[in-house]
Design a protein around this motif. Structure first.
Motif, PDB file in Angstrom:
ATOM      1  N   THR A   1       0.830  -1.209   0.000  1.00 10.72           N
ATOM      2  CA  THR A   1       0.000   0.000   0.000  1.00 10.72           C
ATOM      3  C   THR A   1       0.863   1.257   0.000  1.00 10.72           C
ATOM      4  O   THR A   1       0.593   2.201  -0.756  1.00 10.72           O
ATOM      5  N   TRP A  39      -6.795  -5.007  -3.887  1.00  8.32           N
ATOM      6  CA  TRP A  39      -6.528  -6.210  -3.111  1.00  8.32           C
ATOM      7  C   TRP A  39      -7.304  -7.444  -3.564  1.00  8.32           C
ATOM      8  O   TRP A  39      -6.724  -8.543  -3.593  1.00  8.32           O
ATOM      9  N   PRO A  40      -8.559  -7.360  -3.938  1.00  9.90           N
ATOM     10  CA  PRO A  40      -9.221  -8.576  -4.454  1.00  9.90           C
ATOM     11  C   PRO A  40      -8.552  -9.114  -5.729  1.00  9.90           C
ATOM     12  O   PRO A  40      -8.392 -10.327  -5.876  1.00  9.90           O
ATOM     13  N   THR A  66      -4.687   4.880  -2.785  1.00 10.00           N
ATOM     14  CA  THR A  66      -5.751   5.574  -2.056  1.00 10.00           C
ATOM     15  C   THR A  66      -6.693   4.509  -1.505  1.00 10.00           C
ATOM     16  O   THR A  66      -6.580   3.324  -1.853  1.00 10.00           O
ATOM     17  N   LYS A  67      -7.628   4.928  -0.679  1.00  9.60           N
ATOM     18  CA  LYS A  67      -8.561   3.971  -0.090  1.00  9.60           C
ATOM     19  C   LYS A  67      -9.379   3.269  -1.177  1.00  9.60           C
ATOM     20  O   LYS A  67      -9.552   2.050  -1.142  1.00  9.60           O
ATOM     21  N   GLU A  68      -9.847   4.023  -2.151  1.00  9.45           N
ATOM     22  CA  GLU A  68     -10.646   3.441  -3.238  1.00  9.45           C
ATOM     23  C   GLU A  68      -9.809   2.487  -4.095  1.00  9.45           C
ATOM     24  O   GLU A  68     -10.272   1.415  -4.486  1.00  9.45           O
ATOM     25  N   GLU A  69      -8.566   2.888  -4.375  1.00 11.98           N
ATOM     26  CA  GLU A  69      -7.687   2.027  -5.162  1.00 11.98           C
ATOM     27  C   GLU A  69      -7.373   0.739  -4.405  1.00 11.98           C
ATOM     28  O   GLU A  69      -7.362  -0.339  -4.998  1.00 11.98           O
ATOM     29  N   ALA A  70      -7.141   0.861  -3.110  1.00 13.22           N
ATOM     30  CA  ALA A  70      -6.827  -0.317  -2.292  1.00 13.22           C
ATOM     31  C   ALA A  70      -8.000  -1.296  -2.277  1.00 13.22           C
ATOM     32  O   ALA A  70      -7.810  -2.506  -2.379  1.00 13.22           O
ATOM     33  N   GLU A  71      -9.213  -0.770  -2.169  1.00 13.82           N
ATOM     34  CA  GLU A  71     -10.395  -1.628  -2.161  1.00 13.82           C
ATOM     35  C   GLU A  71     -10.556  -2.377  -3.481  1.00 13.82           C
ATOM     36  O   GLU A  71     -11.044  -3.503  -3.508  1.00 13.82           O
ATOM     37  N   ALA A  72     -10.148  -1.770  -4.585  1.00 11.90           N
ATOM     38  CA  ALA A  72     -10.229  -2.439  -5.883  1.00 11.90           C
ATOM     39  C   ALA A  72      -8.990  -3.308  -6.144  1.00 11.90           C
ATOM     40  O   ALA A  72      -9.082  -4.338  -6.813  1.00 11.90           O
TER      41      ALA A  72
END
Length: 156
Positions: free
Chosen positions: A55, A69-70, A61-67
């Protein structure tokens, strides 16, 4: 008769002397086996450090991280399956790994946007492993220094 008694005493002394030899090398590991709870906790801590490392390195960013990691985890599972299934054939293994990386690159394009960030993401595992090996080497060296200090020699 004197020779026989002398020989018998000599054999007894030799057996007793060899029985009193100190153990060489490190002590054997505990016989209970591996403490899986501790090993699992250590694995979880390493995974936590990896998430933090990736990270920060990719500046997600938070939005990028959420997309991100999966997609990343799905690729990691795919790589593990490839390693298990293609272990006997090196060429097939390398080809499958390359195809999985190409697939990951395409999957990360909508998340990371630029080719530079995607390339950085593809290199990140290698860099993380390199850092982990370096850290383990440092800790091993520190433990070796602690064992050689005069205080520890007296305690042994």
């Amino acid at each position: 008769m004197k020779k026989f008694i002398t020989l018998l005493l000599l054999v007894c002394v030799l057996f007793q002397a060899t029985a009193q030899q100190p153990q060489q090398g490190p002590p054997p590991p505990p016989k209970k086996g591996v403490n899986w709870k501790t090993a699992k906790e250590q694995h979880q801590r390493i995974e936590m450090f990896k998430v933090q490392f990736v990270t920060q390195k990719l500046k997600l960013t938070k939005e990028e991280a959420e997309a991100f990691w999966p997609v990343y985890e799905a690729n990691r599972r795919e790589m593990q399956e490839i390693i298990k299934s293609k272990m006997g054939d090196e060429i097939a293994l390398q080809e499958a790994m390359l195809n999985a990386k190409k697939k990951l690159k395409v999957s990360l394009k909508p998340v990371l946007k630029t080719d530079d960030r995607i390339n950085e993401a593809l290199k990140i595992d290698r860099e993380f492993l390199k850092r982990m090996k370096g850290e383990m080497g440092k800790r091993k060296a520190e433990m070796g220094k602690r064992k050689k200090t005069p205080q520890n020699r007296r305690a042994q």
